[in-house]
Enzyme design. Structure first.
Site, short mmCIF file in Angstrom:
data_model
loop_
_atom_site.label_atom_id
_atom_site.label_comp_id
_atom_site.label_asym_id
_atom_site.label_seq_id
_atom_site.Cartn_x
_atom_site.Cartn_y
_atom_site.Cartn_z
N LYS A 103 3.60 8.05 4.22
CA LYS A 103 2.78 9.03 4.94
C LYS A 103 2.44 8.51 6.33
O LYS A 103 2.53 9.24 7.33
CB LYS A 103 1.49 9.32 4.15
N GLN B 256 -5.85 8.08 -1.32
CA GLN B 256 -4.73 8.01 -2.27
C GLN B 256 -5.24 7.84 -3.70
O GLN B 256 -6.09 6.99 -3.97
CB GLN B 256 -3.82 6.83 -1.88
N ASP C 179 -5.44 17.42 1.78
CA ASP C 179 -4.81 17.46 0.46
C ASP C 179 -5.15 18.76 -0.27
O ASP C 179 -4.56 19.09 -1.29
CB ASP C 179 -5.33 16.29 -0.40
#
Ligand code: NAP
Length: 299
Positions: free
Chosen positions: A54, A98, A121
């Site tokens: 990412k 994460q 997200d």
């Protein structure tokens, strides 16, 4: 019939090129760069790989990227303090923590602490609600949005089709259901969701025009479970032993790929299908967050 292979890598590259062009335009006109902060707690090897990819992709697209590595023993309060700092930082438009997080940290509390305007997200209940009611100014969750994009850019219109999703997680199955059933262009499907308590899953999948498999079980969907000409989207990522591979393992999806590809009309491979789309949509969400923060329409 041999299925058309939906090339997620190529479609993701196309989406990323467009994102980079829009980011360059934003910088030229406003002097701002989209910024993403990726927070990793602990040293889980798979999470490290995801976070690094990412971070690398953000750099390639001309974004500011901030990688924050915290030790596994980080307390919940320290992580919440870090998130509060990122929420206030005007250079950071998207925040990603994460998962999985260490067991002593409440994932739910962390998700709630992220400013919904930076929740790229799309895990915050505020954005999940917006997605469910079809509000266009929120974020869409990256993996199911990636699936919608794969369908759209492969010329597959779900309107009036029967879509069967296997899996009902909050990050894939449930939002996939909400997005496919939406009264909107590129959606309008009739949706069935199967899960571990569904008896005789094959009786549902055999009726499906579109199947989305998001279970986490290698080769779960077999050729006898689909009707000829179905579109098969494989979200699963499973590592299985493979004596022929150098590492001794290889990645497969939730679909028995070779046999299903003989019967389906279109299919995504693993790797190279849904996976690259997830990161592409994360970057698109970060661009959108930056555009919104600067009072511009979202791409
Ligand atoms: P998850 O949270 O573990 O959810 C799995 C879902 O599958 C659950 O709803 C579960 O049912 C259902 N399930 C499990 N075994 C089943 C069975 N035998 N029959 C029917 N349903 C079954 O997983 P997830 O996060 O949604 O991820 C699913 C897969 O997609 C994983 O392989 C993951 O690695 C992959 N993934 C890929 C990407 C990508 O970017 N390509 C992104 C996210 C996830 P219950 O609800 O009844 O337990």
């Amino acid at each position: 019939m041999a299925a058309k292979i939906i090339d997620g890598k190529a479609i993701a590259e196309q989406v990323n090129r467009e994102t980079a062009e829009l980011a360059a335009k934003l910088f030229a006109e406003r002097g701002v760069k989209p910024g993403i902060a990726v927070v990793l707690v602990g040293s889980d090897p798979a999470s490290q790989v995801y976070v690094n990819s990412k971070d690398r992709k953000a750099g390639e697209l001309g974004f500011n990227s901030l990688k924050i590595d915290l030790p596994a023993a980080t307390s919940q309060i320290t992580l919440l303090t870090e998130i509060a700092r990122l929420n206030r930082d005007p250079q950071v438009h998207g925040i990603l923590v994460q998962s999985p997080l260490p067991k002593h940290i409440s994932e739910k509390e962390i998700i709630l602490a992220i400013d919904p305007a930076k929740d790229v997200d799309c895990f915050h209940p505020y954005n999940v609600g917006k997605m469910l009611i079809g509000e266009p100014d929120g974020f869409l969750p990256c993996t199911p949005w990636g699936v919608m994009m794969l369908l759209e850019r492969s010329g597959i219109n779900p309107a009036g089709k029967h879509a069967v999703i296997i899996g009902r997680s909050n990050i894939v199955g449930k939002p996939m259901m909400a997005m496919l059933v939406q009264k909107a262009k590129g959606a309008d499907a009739t949706v069935t969701v199967c899960h571990s308590r569904t008896p005789d899953i094959a009786s549902f999948t055999r009726q499906a025009d579109i199947i989305v498999a998001a279970i986490g079980k290698a080769n779960f969907l077999t050729a006898d479970m689909i009707k000829p000409g179905a579109v098969v989207i494989d979200v699963g990522i499973n590592r299985i032993p493979d004596a022929a591979a150098k590492s001794g393992t290889r990645l497969v999806g939730d679909v028995d790929y070779a046999a299903v590809a003989e019967k389906a009309s279109a299919i995504t491979p693993v790797p190279g299908g849904v996976g690259p789309m997830t990161i592409a949509m994360l970057m698109r969400n970060t661009l959108r967050a930056c555009q919104k923060a600067n009072g511009l329409p979202m791409a």
